[in-house]
Enzyme design. Structure first.
Site, PDB file in Angstrom:
ATOM      1  N   THR A   1      -0.761   5.654   3.015  1.00 20.53           N
ATOM      2  CA  THR A   1      -1.914   5.017   3.496  1.00 20.53           C
ATOM      3  C   THR A   1      -1.530   3.896   4.498  1.00 20.53           C
ATOM      4  O   THR A   1      -0.388   3.210   4.449  1.00 20.53           O
ATOM      5  CB  THR A   1      -2.562   4.125   2.050  1.00 20.53           C
ATOM      6  OG1 THR A   1      -2.791   5.137   1.305  1.00 20.53           O
ATOM      7  CG2 THR A   1      -3.675   3.344   2.589  1.00 20.53           C
TER       8      THR A   1
ATOM      9  N   ILE B   1       0.826  -1.071   0.034  1.00 20.22           N
ATOM     10  CA  ILE B   1       0.022   0.217   0.027  1.00 20.22           C
ATOM     11  C   ILE B   1       0.821   1.358   0.102  1.00 20.22           C
ATOM     12  O   ILE B   1       2.100   1.442   0.386  1.00 20.22           O
ATOM     13  CB  ILE B   1      -1.096   0.051   1.163  1.00 20.22           C
ATOM     14  CG1 ILE B   1      -0.273  -0.039   2.625  1.00 20.22           C
ATOM     15  CG2 ILE B   1      -1.975  -0.874   1.044  1.00 20.22           C
ATOM     16  CD1 ILE B   1      -1.157  -0.292   3.599  1.00 20.22           C
ATOM     17  N   ASP B   2       0.518   2.337  -0.373  1.00 18.12           N
ATOM     18  CA  ASP B   2       1.287   3.700  -0.508  1.00 18.12           C
ATOM     19  C   ASP B   2       1.627   4.032   0.750  1.00 18.12           C
ATOM     20  O   ASP B   2       1.154   3.682   1.759  1.00 18.12           O
ATOM     21  CB  ASP B   2       0.075   4.662  -1.099  1.00 18.12           C
ATOM     22  CG  ASP B   2      -0.324   4.435  -2.802  1.00 18.12           C
ATOM     23  OD1 ASP B   2       0.386   3.594  -3.240  1.00 18.12           O
ATOM     24  OD2 ASP B   2      -1.254   5.188  -2.930  1.00 18.12           O
ATOM     25  N   ARG B   3       2.798   4.920   0.776  1.00 22.92           N
ATOM     26  CA  ARG B   3       3.465   5.264   1.842  1.00 22.92           C
ATOM     27  C   ARG B   3       2.463   5.885   2.804  1.00 22.92           C
ATOM     28  O   ARG B   3       2.579   5.748   4.135  1.00 22.92           O
ATOM     29  CB  ARG B   3       4.449   6.352   1.480  1.00 22.92           C
ATOM     30  CG  ARG B   3       5.190   7.162   2.573  1.00 22.92           C
ATOM     31  CD  ARG B   3       6.017   8.397   1.930  1.00 22.92           C
ATOM     32  NE  ARG B   3       6.937   7.764   1.372  1.00 22.92           N
ATOM     33  CZ  ARG B   3       8.191   7.662   1.718  1.00 22.92           C
ATOM     34  NH1 ARG B   3       8.426   7.871   3.102  1.00 22.92           N
ATOM     35  NH2 ARG B   3       9.350   7.453   1.206  1.00 22.92           N
TER      36      ARG B   3
END
Length: 322
Positions: free
Chosen positions: A150, A146-148
């Site tokens: 998130t 998952i994104d940084r």
């Protein structure tokens, strides 16, 4: 001469793949040469590059020390004295970690080693559940990312068998992921399905949405449901029916409700009064719904794991209980 004793974590792969991981300084041409010269053997016998390793095999390498003694960058996990891992669930096969917003899952273009996978490996190493020397070509690995900015559940496989099974089940959409997000405004309708085509722009690190298929675009489908609204904000649950880059962020912005704190797909002027500059998005729920034989992981079928403590829910919707 060096020997590698094959365990279940190293079994099932071709010899050439194994050698590529354990002896990276050995080129493909040199490997084939030494196979012909019987300087690479399995159980004391001549073998082929295509041989599939099985538990109990002994790989014997009669190679110069220079292939093994060249300086190597130390593994990142060895530098972590106090691993930051919030465990949601753990057994002998998998670990579900609650990643904090701001932490990267793998090293990015900045090249830092303070990553979720490094902390998970340090945690497993220090707890004695992973011994690096026992599996020459396998290390605990992440099955999703998952994104940084998130937060939420990330799956780590503790064995090679679990990694293979989960990668297959993720590809066949047998895991259900649900996200919580805070958005500007009130979605209309309050729940629905967003379906279109998403194309990623690698240069801008951003995605664009299209109503019809265009070159490079992939189908993107998100089901959403408004859980609560207060003032100018709403708490929304999103279910990913496809897993595209920035899918939820782009989809919610497309219906006029960008995520709180998201300057890439929203407008920072709307975020500034709240002091939020990272998207309010959390992968809070993970369910296993196996449609095919999951082998050693069959016991996970039908199970759901959730994160109860989602910071932005407590901050903006303290009356709502997950």
């Amino acid at each position: 001469m060096k020997e590698y004793h094959i365990t279940s974590n190293d079994s099932g792969q071709r010899l050439n793949k194994f050698l590529g991981k354990t002896v990276p300084l050995l080129s493909g041409g040199q490997m084939h040469k030494y196979l012909r010269l019987k300087r690479i053997k399995i159980n004391g016998k001549r073998t082929e590059a295509s041989y599939k390793l099985i538990a109990g095999d002994v790989v014997q390498l009669y190679l110069n020390d220079s292939y093994f003694d060249a300086p190597q960058e130390e593994d990142a996990y060895r530098h972590i004295s106090h691993p930051r891992v919030r465990v949601v669930y753990e057994d002998s096969h998998i670990l579900l970690a609650d990643k904090a917003p701001g932490m990267v899952v793998h090293a990015d273009e900045r090249g830092g080693t303070d990553t979720l996978i490094a902390h998970i490996q340090a945690y497993l190493y220090q707890s004695g559940t992973w011994e690096p020397s026992a599996a020459a070509s396998f290390a605990p690995a992440l099955c999703n990312r998952i994104d940084r900015n998130t937060g939420g559940i990330v799956i780590a496989a503790k064995t090679a068998e679990a990694l293979r099974i989960l990668n297959d089940r993720i590809k066949s959409r047998e895991l259900e992921k649900r996200y919580l997000c805070v958005v500007h405004g009130r979605p209309q309708p309050a729940e629905g399905l967003i379906e279109n085509y998403l194309r990623r722009d690698e240069t801008r690190k951003q995605v664009t949405l299209h109503s019809t298929r265009v070159p490079g675009a992939k189908t993107a489908r998100t089901r959403y449901r408004t859980l609560a609204s207060s003032g100018r904000l709403s708490l929304v649950e999103c279910e990913l029916l496809t897993g595209r880059t920035h899918q939820i962020r782009a989809h919610m912005a497309s219906i006029g409700c960008p995520l709180l704190g998201d300057g890439k797909y929203g407008v920072n002027e709307r975020n500034r009064p709240y002091g939020e500059f990272g998207q309010a998005l959390y992968a809070y729920s993970l369910s296993f719904h196996f449609q095919t034989d999951a082998g050693a992981l069959s016991y996970l079928d039908g199970k759901t794991f959730t994160v109860q403590d989602v910071p932005f829910v407590q901050k903006y919707f303290p009356e709502y209980h997950l």
